[in-house]
Design an enzyme around this catalytic site. Structure first.
Site, PDB file in Angstrom:
ATOM      1  N   ASP A 100      10.000  53.499  47.277  1.00  0.00           N
ATOM      2  CA  ASP A 100      10.527  53.155  48.419  1.00  0.00           C
ATOM      3  C   ASP A 100      10.611  51.713  48.920  1.00  0.00           C
ATOM      4  O   ASP A 100      11.430  51.350  49.339  1.00  0.00           O
ATOM      5  CB  ASP A 100      10.000  54.097  49.502  1.00  0.00           C
ATOM      6  CG  ASP A 100       8.287  53.868  49.474  1.00  0.00           C
ATOM      7  OD1 ASP A 100       7.908  53.224  48.706  1.00  0.00           O
ATOM      8  OD2 ASP A 100       7.561  54.697  50.248  1.00  0.00           O
ATOM      9  N   ILE A 101       9.559  50.993  48.703  1.00  0.00           N
ATOM     10  CA  ILE A 101       9.204  49.752  49.428  1.00  0.00           C
ATOM     11  C   ILE A 101       8.217  49.074  48.449  1.00  0.00           C
ATOM     12  O   ILE A 101       7.392  49.599  48.196  1.00  0.00           O
ATOM     13  CB  ILE A 101       8.864  49.891  50.798  1.00  0.00           C
ATOM     14  CG1 ILE A 101       8.976  48.476  51.493  1.00  0.00           C
ATOM     15  CG2 ILE A 101       7.738  50.628  51.213  1.00  0.00           C
ATOM     16  CD1 ILE A 101       9.109  48.399  52.922  1.00  0.00           C
ATOM     17  N   ASP A 103       5.725  46.314  48.939  1.00  0.00           N
ATOM     18  CA  ASP A 103       5.147  45.305  50.136  1.00  0.00           C
ATOM     19  C   ASP A 103       4.306  44.247  49.364  1.00  0.00           C
ATOM     20  O   ASP A 103       4.677  42.992  49.223  1.00  0.00           O
ATOM     21  CB  ASP A 103       4.296  46.288  50.951  1.00  0.00           C
ATOM     22  CG  ASP A 103       3.663  45.682  52.175  1.00  0.00           C
ATOM     23  OD1 ASP A 103       3.923  44.506  52.240  1.00  0.00           O
ATOM     24  OD2 ASP A 103       2.910  46.245  52.896  1.00  0.00           O
ATOM     25  N   LYS A 131       9.753  43.530  50.842  1.00  0.00           N
ATOM     26  CA  LYS A 131       9.060  42.279  52.055  1.00  0.00           C
ATOM     27  C   LYS A 131       8.667  41.335  51.313  1.00  0.00           C
ATOM     28  O   LYS A 131       7.441  41.086  50.943  1.00  0.00           O
ATOM     29  CB  LYS A 131       8.020  43.032  52.771  1.00  0.00           C
ATOM     30  CG  LYS A 131       8.371  44.324  53.642  1.00  0.00           C
ATOM     31  CD  LYS A 131       6.843  44.472  54.462  1.00  0.00           C
ATOM     32  CE  LYS A 131       7.039  46.033  54.943  1.00  0.00           C
ATOM     33  NZ  LYS A 131       5.794  46.609  55.489  1.00  0.00           N
ATOM     34  N   ASP A 159       6.928  56.423  56.128  1.00  0.00           N
ATOM     35  CA  ASP A 159       6.203  57.020  57.185  1.00  0.00           C
ATOM     36  C   ASP A 159       5.367  55.919  57.771  1.00  0.00           C
ATOM     37  O   ASP A 159       5.103  54.798  57.440  1.00  0.00           O
ATOM     38  CB  ASP A 159       5.179  57.876  56.850  1.00  0.00           C
ATOM     39  CG  ASP A 159       4.026  57.438  56.009  1.00  0.00           C
ATOM     40  OD1 ASP A 159       4.358  56.460  54.963  1.00  0.00           O
ATOM     41  OD2 ASP A 159       3.010  57.613  56.277  1.00  0.00           O
TER      42      ASP A 159
HETATM   43  P1  IMP Z   1       2.207  47.674  47.857  1.00  0.00           P
HETATM   44  O1  IMP Z   1       1.168  48.095  46.950  1.00  0.00           O
HETATM   45  O2  IMP Z   1       1.395  46.713  49.226  1.00  0.00           O
HETATM   46  O3  IMP Z   1       3.442  46.913  47.507  1.00  0.00           O
HETATM   47  O4  IMP Z   1       2.484  48.725  49.024  1.00  0.00           O
HETATM   48  C1  IMP Z   1       3.510  49.778  48.514  1.00  0.00           C
HETATM   49  C2  IMP Z   1       3.230  51.320  49.291  1.00  0.00           C
HETATM   50  O5  IMP Z   1       2.827  50.901  50.512  1.00  0.00           O
HETATM   51  C3  IMP Z   1       4.661  51.473  49.513  1.00  0.00           C
HETATM   52  O6  IMP Z   1       4.990  52.380  48.224  1.00  0.00           O
HETATM   53  C4  IMP Z   1       4.444  52.450  50.741  1.00  0.00           C
HETATM   54  O7  IMP Z   1       4.101  53.592  50.530  1.00  0.00           O
HETATM   55  C5  IMP Z   1       3.579  51.650  51.826  1.00  0.00           C
HETATM   56  N1  IMP Z   1       4.151  50.726  52.509  1.00  0.00           N
HETATM   57  C6  IMP Z   1       4.297  49.288  52.557  1.00  0.00           C
HETATM   58  N2  IMP Z   1       4.976  48.776  53.608  1.00  0.00           N
HETATM   59  C7  IMP Z   1       5.440  50.130  54.359  1.00  0.00           C
HETATM   60  C8  IMP Z   1       6.251  50.122  55.675  1.00  0.00           C
HETATM   61  O8  IMP Z   1       6.655  49.259  56.193  1.00  0.00           O
HETATM   62  N3  IMP Z   1       6.478  51.445  55.936  1.00  0.00           N
HETATM   63  C9  IMP Z   1       5.993  52.365  55.115  1.00  0.00           C
HETATM   64  N4  IMP Z   1       5.179  52.374  54.039  1.00  0.00           N
HETATM   65  C10 IMP Z   1       5.016  51.047  53.567  1.00  0.00           C
HETATM   66 MG    MG Z   2       5.539  54.189  47.815  1.00  0.00          MG
END
Ligand code: IMP
Ligand code: MG
Length: 178
Positions: A100-101, A103, A131, A159
């Site tokens: 989905d995203i 971060d 992001k 969510d």
């Molecule tokens: P990462 O490991 O920091 O890249 O986090 C990724 C996960 O954090 C994603 O798969 C989402 O489940 C959650 N996440 C990060 N940012 C957001 C947001 O803005 N809205 C909802 N979920 C997010």
């Molecule tokens: Mg995710």
């Protein structure tokens, strides 16, 4: 109860148009491939995966993996744990991770290091959102929907505390009270 306002970032129409473009690109890149396996990362990617997989024109199967960050967000430690593994044996298969995203990138980085040793024929990544300002790990994204600003977004599977996933649009959330 969560009292929140959302400001629309991408309308349903904009989302569907972009999903269509990604599906066309992926279908063209995987033309002739008989064993494309879409790996959906639970839970956030389930709606994007449903829309994307229905628009692909190449043969594909779907499997899921569930991951979680210790303490709710990867920001604290960067540590990710495996909640539910794939059912499929991915050796020799063409695997496309559907997120989905992105971060910080820690989740995708963990997933790539988990799946690479299983010897898939190829391993690529698709994320609907990213992001850039928050990236801590330089993770490869082969197919990207949109880059977005550093804000918490909800809807289209995403969510806030397990709510707002079913919104048809993607919005930036502002929490007023809980
Ligand atoms: P990462 O490991 O920091 O890249 O986090 C990724 C996960 O954090 C994603 O798969 C989402 O489940 C959650 N996440 C990060 N940012 C957001 C947001 O803005 N809205 C909802 N979920 C997010
Ligand atoms: Mg995710």
């Amino acid at each position: 109860m969560i009292l929140a306002e959302t400001a629309v970032l991408f309308t349903e129409e904009t989302i569907q148009k972009r999903v269509g473009e990604l599906a066309r690109q992926i279908s063209s890149d995987y033309a002739g491939v008989e064993d494309l396996l879409l790996v959906g990362v639970l839970r956030g990617s389930y709606i994007f995966l449903a829309d994307l997989s229905r628009r692909l024109t190449v043969p594909r199967t779907v499997d899921f993996i569930a991951l979680a960050a210790y303490g709710g967000t990867t920001m604290a430690t960067g540590a990710v744990r495996l909640i539910m593994d794939l059912r499929a044996d991915i050796a020799g298969k063409h695997v496309l991770i559907v997120e989905d995203i992105i971060d910080t990138g820690y989740t995708l980085d963990y997933l790539l290091s988990l799946l690479r040793p299983r010897r898939p024929a190829s391993l690529k990544t698709c994320s609907f959102l990213r992001k850039p300002a928050r990236l801590k790990k330089d993770v490869p994204i082969d197919y990207l929907g949109f880059d977005i600003p550093d804000a918490w977004v909800v809807g289209y599977g995403l969510d806030y505390k397990d709510k707002f996933r079913a919104l048809p649009y993607i919005g930036i959330i502002k929490i007023n009270a809980e």
